[in-house]
Design a protein around this motif. Sequence first.
Motif, short mmCIF file in Angstrom:
data_model
loop_
_atom_site.label_atom_id
_atom_site.label_comp_id
_atom_site.label_asym_id
_atom_site.label_seq_id
_atom_site.Cartn_x
_atom_site.Cartn_y
_atom_site.Cartn_z
N VAL A 9 0.83 -1.20 0.00
CA VAL A 9 0.00 0.00 0.00
C VAL A 9 0.87 1.25 0.00
O VAL A 9 0.63 2.21 -0.74
N LEU A 10 1.90 1.23 0.83
CA LEU A 10 2.82 2.38 0.88
C LEU A 10 3.46 2.61 -0.48
O LEU A 10 3.60 3.74 -0.95
N ASP A 11 3.88 1.51 -1.11
CA ASP A 11 4.51 1.61 -2.41
C ASP A 11 3.56 2.22 -3.44
O ASP A 11 3.94 3.08 -4.24
N TYR A 12 2.33 1.77 -3.38
CA TYR A 12 1.31 2.29 -4.30
C TYR A 12 1.16 3.80 -4.13
O TYR A 12 1.17 4.56 -5.10
N PHE A 59 16.03 4.50 -22.06
CA PHE A 59 16.52 4.02 -20.77
C PHE A 59 15.84 4.73 -19.62
O PHE A 59 15.57 4.13 -18.57
N LEU A 60 15.54 6.01 -19.82
CA LEU A 60 14.80 6.73 -18.78
C LEU A 60 13.45 6.06 -18.54
O LEU A 60 13.01 5.88 -17.40
N ASN A 61 12.82 5.65 -19.65
CA ASN A 61 11.54 4.95 -19.53
C ASN A 61 11.67 3.64 -18.77
O ASN A 61 10.85 3.33 -17.92
N VAL A 62 12.72 2.88 -19.11
CA VAL A 62 12.88 1.58 -18.46
C VAL A 62 12.97 1.75 -16.95
O VAL A 62 12.29 1.06 -16.18
N PHE A 63 13.78 2.71 -16.52
CA PHE A 63 13.92 2.87 -15.08
C PHE A 63 12.68 3.46 -14.44
O PHE A 63 12.30 3.11 -13.32
N GLY A 64 12.04 4.37 -15.14
CA GLY A 64 10.90 5.04 -14.53
C GLY A 64 9.67 4.17 -14.45
O GLY A 64 8.92 4.25 -13.49
N LEU A 65 9.49 3.31 -15.46
CA LEU A 65 8.27 2.51 -15.45
C LEU A 65 8.35 1.33 -14.51
O LEU A 65 7.38 0.61 -14.33
N ARG A 66 9.53 1.10 -13.92
CA ARG A 66 9.67 -0.06 -13.07
C ARG A 66 8.70 -0.02 -11.90
O ARG A 66 8.06 -1.03 -11.57
N SER A 67 8.55 1.15 -11.27
CA SER A 67 7.63 1.17 -10.14
C SER A 67 6.19 1.24 -10.59
O SER A 67 5.28 0.88 -9.84
N SER A 121 4.34 -2.18 -10.58
CA SER A 121 3.70 -2.72 -9.38
C SER A 121 2.34 -2.08 -9.16
O SER A 121 1.47 -2.67 -8.53
N LEU A 122 2.14 -0.87 -9.71
CA LEU A 122 0.81 -0.27 -9.63
C LEU A 122 -0.18 -1.08 -10.46
O LEU A 122 -1.30 -1.35 -10.05
N ILE A 123 0.27 -1.45 -11.67
CA ILE A 123 -0.69 -1.96 -12.63
C ILE A 123 -0.79 -3.48 -12.60
O ILE A 123 -1.86 -4.05 -12.74
N LEU A 124 0.33 -4.15 -12.38
CA LEU A 124 0.27 -5.60 -12.42
C LEU A 124 0.11 -6.20 -11.03
O LEU A 124 0.10 -7.39 -10.89
N GLY A 125 0.00 -5.38 -10.00
CA GLY A 125 -0.10 -5.92 -8.67
C GLY A 125 1.26 -6.29 -8.11
O GLY A 125 2.28 -6.11 -8.75
N GLN A 126 1.27 -6.81 -6.94
CA GLN A 126 2.54 -7.16 -6.28
C GLN A 126 3.23 -8.33 -6.96
O GLN A 126 2.61 -9.09 -7.67
N ASP A 127 4.50 -8.46 -6.71
CA ASP A 127 5.26 -9.63 -7.16
C ASP A 127 5.16 -9.85 -8.65
O ASP A 127 4.96 -10.97 -9.09
N ASN A 128 5.30 -8.77 -9.41
CA ASN A 128 5.21 -9.00 -10.84
C ASN A 128 6.60 -9.28 -11.38
O ASN A 128 7.60 -8.85 -10.82
N ALA A 129 6.65 -10.01 -12.47
CA ALA A 129 7.94 -10.45 -12.98
C ALA A 129 8.56 -9.45 -13.92
O ALA A 129 9.60 -9.70 -14.49
N ALA A 130 7.90 -8.31 -14.13
CA ALA A 130 8.48 -7.33 -15.04
C ALA A 130 9.49 -6.46 -14.35
O ALA A 130 10.17 -5.68 -14.99
N ASP A 131 9.58 -6.58 -13.06
CA ASP A 131 10.47 -5.73 -12.30
C ASP A 131 11.85 -6.36 -12.25
O ASP A 131 12.07 -7.33 -11.55
#
Lengths: 110, 262
Positions: free
Chosen positions: A25-28, B173-181, B184-194
Amino acid sequence: MASLVAKREGPQFISEVAVRGNAGVLDYCRTSVSALSGATAGILGLTALYGFVFYFLASFLLSLLLILKAGRKWNKSFKSRRLLFTGGLVGGLFTYVLFWTFLYGMVHVY
Amino acid sequence: MAGPELLLDSSIRMWVVLPIVFITFFVGVIRHYVTQLLHTEKKVELEQVSDSQVLIRSRILRENGKYIPKQSFAMRKHYFNDEETGFFKKTVRKVVAKNPMTDPSMLTDMMKGNLTNVLPMIVIGGWINWAFSGFVTTKVPFPLTLRFKPMLQRGIELLSLDASWVSSASWYFLNVFGLRSMYSLILGQDNAADQSRIMQDQMTGAAMAMPPDPNKAFKAEWEALEIVDHQWALENVEEELMNGDLNFEGFFTGELQHHIFS
């Protein structure tokens, strides 16, 4: 936020699931604030130092709001309050820079 | 310097900046799903599982031994540590050394990890560098030193151009680093794209697997259990309970009717 401490003194039983949920949640929150503040900074046309200061201001504001939300019983949900301040700052910074650059480019360069 | 110094064509914005964002994002999402498809469960031996469970049980005994009476604790400790019949003394497992280079399952895991993460980044980075080269893509809002110029302005041969004007590869490359977080917003926790999470997992995953020498683990656990001293934390629990305030105020509903002597 999920409560993770049993209601008695003595050794605490910590639910791993709840800890991870809270961290999620914090991360979100952190990511959302980074993205939105990055967009704002880009649209406003902040450059260089002002931009970074804006990011830290926004993160600090988020931390304050989180502490307000956690209330007095914060140690029922979190091990330490420092986590509310510094969790995900660097990841958020990258997201912030991305959105900042993107909207700055969209609005001011083109 | 105030205001934009260069005027860039709008079609750059439409056909370069936005496509790079979409490409990065969708490649990340596809990578997540592909990893999930290719994920094979790690096979564990029954003996390994039971060994690790025994170690966990002994550790729990050590940590929580102070809640059970002395006799119970001594009984459990005897089961593990006794000279002739104790579990840790009796069991000697055959040692199978697992060399990470030759062990097939771990090798395929490593290869799969490398493949799904590093390869798309290299391929797409190279393609973007080839396809979108020779022009300025966007301006980063903060001033950069001249040292960054050759890195960020691949393909643009202007000596006097501000280092803030970057090429498409650096935007990628800016995109790659920026979209990493954002993943987790969109795919939920523990996603393999990270990617960063996966690299961290690779480092700690080696420690989580059962150490290839269970005998050593048993010996260490035996030593730890030997030196544990049993302090019964519940020794005075009756005294403490009766001494404290029992809070009977709201406990009973209604008054007891005394019919005995009336």
